[in-house]
Scaffold this active site. Structure first.
Site, PDB file in Angstrom:
ATOM      1  N   SER A  34       0.840  -1.188   0.000  1.00  0.00           N
ATOM      2  CA  SER A  34       0.000   0.000   0.000  1.00  0.00           C
ATOM      3  C   SER A  34       0.888   1.256   0.000  1.00  0.00           C
ATOM      4  CB  SER A  34      -0.944  -0.059   1.210  1.00  0.00           C
ATOM      5  OG  SER A  34      -1.933   0.930   1.145  1.00  0.00           O
ATOM      6  N   MET A  35       0.752   2.149   0.977  1.00  0.00           N
ATOM      7  CA  MET A  35       1.594   3.348   1.014  1.00  0.00           C
ATOM      8  C   MET A  35       3.069   2.986   1.162  1.00  0.00           C
ATOM      9  SD  MET A  35       2.215   6.511   0.732  1.00  0.00           S
ATOM     10  CE  MET A  35       0.573   6.985   0.286  1.00  0.00           C
TER      11      MET A  35
END
Length: 198
Positions: A101-102
């Site tokens: 994800s991030m």
């Protein structure tokens, strides 16, 4: 700074006849290495950004982020990425474990060499939100989510060889990449070769 749920070992060193103790993360900071581990949130971002700014203020030598993160807040992750692009020092990334994800965007956005250990994995997906509230709030939140998604996609497009069409197709669900896949698609630059036979 931010609460750590892992052991922070103390080490003792001797310099010019003087013995002193420090925690391992402070010692690694002397070598311009910053740990980016766990959930990306405001506390982590404050810690990482302040360390990057400090190191850049004393020297423009490369900084290395040692990364293993399941992701988290887009805004806090973007503050780390914005800092990478606004300091003079290049930012190398070394991923061990997971960049999801991030965390995967921080890996991708590195301004120096982006490296993975052989068994590291990367997971990319669309930003998500737990939206609730009145109609106008939901509409505003959707507009914000679309803007956030566009920002993330722009970084993936500029820093990898993944096309917008492929991003749109792959990110309908979680997209898991091996270290080899991550290099193939330009999410990272290299896999660090083991120094010993496995």
């Amino acid at each position: 700074m931010y609460e750590r749920n892992y052991i922070n070992p103390m080490i003792t060193e001797e310099e010019r006849g003087t013995r002193y103790s420090s925690d391992i993360f402070t010692r690694m900071l002397k070598d311009r290495q910053i740990f980016v581990v766990g959930e990306v949130n405001q506390d982590m971002a404050i810690s990482v950004v302040s360390q990057m700014l400090y190191l850049d203020s004393i020297s423009n030598e490369d900084i290395t982020l040692v990364l293993s993160s399941q992701g988290g807040s887009c805004l806090d992750g973007m503050s780390i990425i914005d800092t990478m692009y606004n300091i003079k020092s290049k930012t190398n990334i070394v991923c061990f474990g997971l960049a999801a994800s991030m965390g995967s965007l921080i890996l991708t956005a590195g301004t120096g060499v982006r490296s993975l250990l052989p068994h590291a994995e990367v997971m990319i997906h669309n930003p998500s939100t737990g939206m609730q509230g009145q109609y106008l709030d939901l509409r505003n939140n959707m507009e914000h989510l679309e803007r956030t998604r566009e920002n993330l996609f722009n970084i993936y497009e500029k820093k990898t060889n993944i096309s917008r069409t492929m991003l749109e197709e792959k990110l309908n669900q979680d997209w898991w990449l091996t270290a080899e896949d991550a290099v193939k698609y330009g999410v990272a630059d290299e896999i660090i070769a083991p120094k010993h036979i496995m």
